[in-house]
Design a protein around this motif. Sequence first.
Motif, short mmCIF file in Angstrom:
data_model
loop_
_atom_site.label_atom_id
_atom_site.label_comp_id
_atom_site.label_asym_id
_atom_site.label_seq_id
_atom_site.Cartn_x
_atom_site.Cartn_y
_atom_site.Cartn_z
N ALA A 11 0.68 -1.52 0.04
CA ALA A 11 0.55 0.42 -0.02
C ALA A 11 0.76 1.26 0.18
CB ALA A 11 -0.95 -0.53 1.28
N ILE A 12 1.69 0.92 0.61
CA ILE A 12 2.27 2.23 0.33
C ILE A 12 3.34 2.56 -0.36
CG2 ILE A 12 5.38 3.31 1.76
CD1 ILE A 12 4.61 1.78 4.46
N THR A 16 2.53 5.68 -2.95
CA THR A 16 3.78 6.43 -3.67
C THR A 16 4.33 6.78 -4.92
OG1 THR A 16 5.35 5.54 -1.52
CG2 THR A 16 7.04 6.55 -3.70
N LEU A 17 3.68 5.49 -6.14
CA LEU A 17 4.24 5.80 -6.97
C LEU A 17 2.79 7.13 -7.68
CD1 LEU A 17 4.06 1.63 -8.33
CD2 LEU A 17 5.93 3.60 -8.50
N ALA A 34 1.52 8.46 3.66
CA ALA A 34 0.33 7.77 4.82
C ALA A 34 -0.35 8.18 4.30
CB ALA A 34 1.75 8.08 6.32
N SER A 35 -0.92 9.59 4.88
CA SER A 35 -2.53 9.32 4.30
C SER A 35 -2.76 8.79 3.04
CB SER A 35 -2.61 11.37 4.53
OG SER A 35 -4.12 11.71 4.07
N GLU A 36 -2.59 8.97 2.01
CA GLU A 36 -2.93 8.07 1.13
C GLU A 36 -2.94 6.57 1.00
OE1 GLU A 36 -3.95 8.95 -3.94
OE2 GLU A 36 -3.84 9.98 -1.97
N ALA A 40 0.05 5.17 9.24
CA ALA A 40 0.52 6.81 10.02
C ALA A 40 1.55 6.74 9.31
CB ALA A 40 0.32 6.18 11.55
N THR A 41 1.79 8.05 9.69
CA THR A 41 3.77 7.89 9.26
C THR A 41 4.89 6.92 9.85
OG1 THR A 41 3.03 10.27 8.57
CG2 THR A 41 5.21 9.79 8.90
#
Length: 124
Positions: A11-12, A16-17, A34-36, A40-41
């Motif tokens: 998911a990260i 990011t992509l 993190a939000s997308e 959590a960050t």
Amino acid sequence: MNIQLLDKKVAIFESTLSLVYKHGFHGTPMSLIASEANVATGTIYHYFSSKEELIVELFIYCRKVTNEYIFLEDEKLEYKERFKYIWNRLVDYYVKNKEIFWFVEQFYASPYLQQKKTYLLWCG
């Protein structure tokens, strides 16, 4: 690795992509990733010590999934046919996955490429 943890990492990567495709490397802060990704960050920093490490590992991940798609063929083909097959699969993959294509292109033209070389030397 735990499936739930693997899902978070993917998911990260996917977030990011998407964000790098829209905003570029420098316009994509960790908080937005993190939000997308709905994490959590701190979760991102659990997997990656820095944004640079995330970008380098995302590049390695993109190359891995791209190669898995391109080299799917099992048949014994002559060199010329095999070349055409691989080339067509590569083009097909990048047409279907513009975000990965854009990310890889940006990566090769960025300072992250040198960091990848250093990272791979350090990690073995």
